[in-house]
Scaffold this active site. Structure first.
Site, PDB file in Angstrom:
ATOM      1  N   GLU A 263       0.831  -1.206   0.000  1.00 46.44           N
ATOM      2  CA  GLU A 263       0.000   0.000   0.000  1.00 46.44           C
ATOM      3  C   GLU A 263       0.869   1.260   0.000  1.00 46.44           C
ATOM      4  O   GLU A 263       1.833   1.369   0.764  1.00 46.44           O
ATOM      5  CB  GLU A 263      -0.889  -0.024   1.245  1.00 46.44           C
TER       6      GLU A 263
ATOM      7  N   LYS B 195     -10.484   2.625  -1.413  1.00 46.65           N
ATOM      8  CA  LYS B 195     -10.552   1.970  -0.111  1.00 46.65           C
ATOM      9  C   LYS B 195     -11.842   2.328   0.624  1.00 46.65           C
ATOM     10  O   LYS B 195     -12.163   3.509   0.804  1.00 46.65           O
ATOM     11  CB  LYS B 195      -9.325   2.381   0.709  1.00 46.65           C
TER      12      LYS B 195
ATOM     13  N   CYS C 270      -5.645  -2.740   2.874  1.00 49.66           N
ATOM     14  CA  CYS C 270      -5.263  -2.682   4.280  1.00 49.66           C
ATOM     15  C   CYS C 270      -6.457  -2.846   5.237  1.00 49.66           C
ATOM     16  O   CYS C 270      -6.916  -3.956   5.444  1.00 49.66           O
ATOM     17  CB  CYS C 270      -4.461  -1.419   4.553  1.00 49.66           C
TER      18      CYS C 270
END
Length: 288
Positions: A43, A116, A153
């Site tokens: 990331e 995200k 993540c």
């Protein structure tokens, strides 16, 4: 039989952006030389993990999806090597900014982006200051290496995200990551929990999974995080097939038979026996 070799990489990042990008390219080339057809980078590898504190100067790092030179460089690399390359980047879209993935196919075509969905906020991981919550929904893409779903993540802690991608037909789940120590709890090590959560996603959905983390200590504004690496690849039943060390650069590979995983998934009936009408509690915040 449809065998796909997948690679995960990990490395330390600094404020020498050119060096970070060069390291990423070198590791992608190494992975491709080992036979990987899908390569997962960590990331936000272009820079240090700037979310350790809230610093408005770092908002200037965001770049648009269209015309992004980082994406263009790695699209050319993907085409040269014939690899599928999900690429993490800091996206600017008007007055909003997102933690995003550009999905690059093996011919260099950029298939689209994922933003995200789950944005953490806590000491050392102050992402709500930098990123708006993603508005793309969970996405999967048909690529030269199969149908791939990507979470970023904090998304990896949510079984709903993995299940949504599996229901959309994901044959492989990928999670680029930046996770390490907790500044307010220096004795706490989340690494086993982190790995176990994702192994559960693989096992519950019977889909192979890969996670790529970063390494090294990064300091910002009087606070630091030591990232614990440990990038790994897991089988469709959740076994770890390869795991990187906590503190060293690495390229790992594993080969998955996507047809065999599909057949196992169907034989277990975990999607056949779902009861969506009973899952209403998932649609709200309080279980009501």
């Amino acid at each position: 039989m449809r065998e796909i070799t997948v690679a995960v990489t990990q490395f330390a990042c600094s404020w020498d952006i050119a060096a970070n990008v060069a390291t990423a390219e070198r590791l992608v080339r190494e992975a491709a030389a080992r036979g990987a057809r899908v390569v997962l980078l960590q990331e936000l590898f272009e820079t240090p993990y700037f979310c350790i504190t809230e610093d408005p100067r770092h908002l200037a790092l965001a770049r648009p999806f269209e015309g992004n030179p980082l994406i263009a460089r790695f699209a050319a690399l993907a085409a040269e090597l014939g690899v599928v390359l999900p690429l993490s980047f800091f996206e600017r879209a008007g007055e909003a900014a997102f933690n995003a993935i550009a999905m690059i196919d093996a011919d260099g075509t950029v298939l689209g982006r994922y933003r995200k969905s789950h944005i953490p906020q806590g000491p050392g991981y102050e992402e709500k200051f930098y990123f708006s919550p993603g508005d793309t929904g969970f996405r999967v893409w048909d690529t030269a290496a199969g149908r791939i779903g990507v979470g970023i993540c904090w998304d990896q802690w949510f079984p709903e995200a993995a299940r949504a991608m599996a229901l959309k037909g994901a044959e492989l789940l990928l999670y680029p990551t930046a996770i390490g120590s907790e500044p307010e709890a220096p004795g706490y090590d989340s690494r086993p929990h982190w790995e176990t959560a994702m192994r559960g996603h693989a096992a519950a959905n019977i889909v192979p999974l890969a996670a790529a983390n970063r390494i090294g200590r990064e300091d910002q504004g009087g606070r630091f995080v030591t990232f614990y690496g440990s990038s790994f690849l897991a089988s469709p039943t959740g076994e770890v097939l390869a795991r990187a060390p906590r503190d060293a650069e690495a390229v790992l590979t594993a080969t998955f038979d996507l047809d065999a995983a599909r057949d196992l998934r169907r034989s277990w009936g975990v999607f056949r026996d779902r009861r969506p009408e009973l899952y209403g509690a998932l649609a709200g915040f309080d279980g009501g």
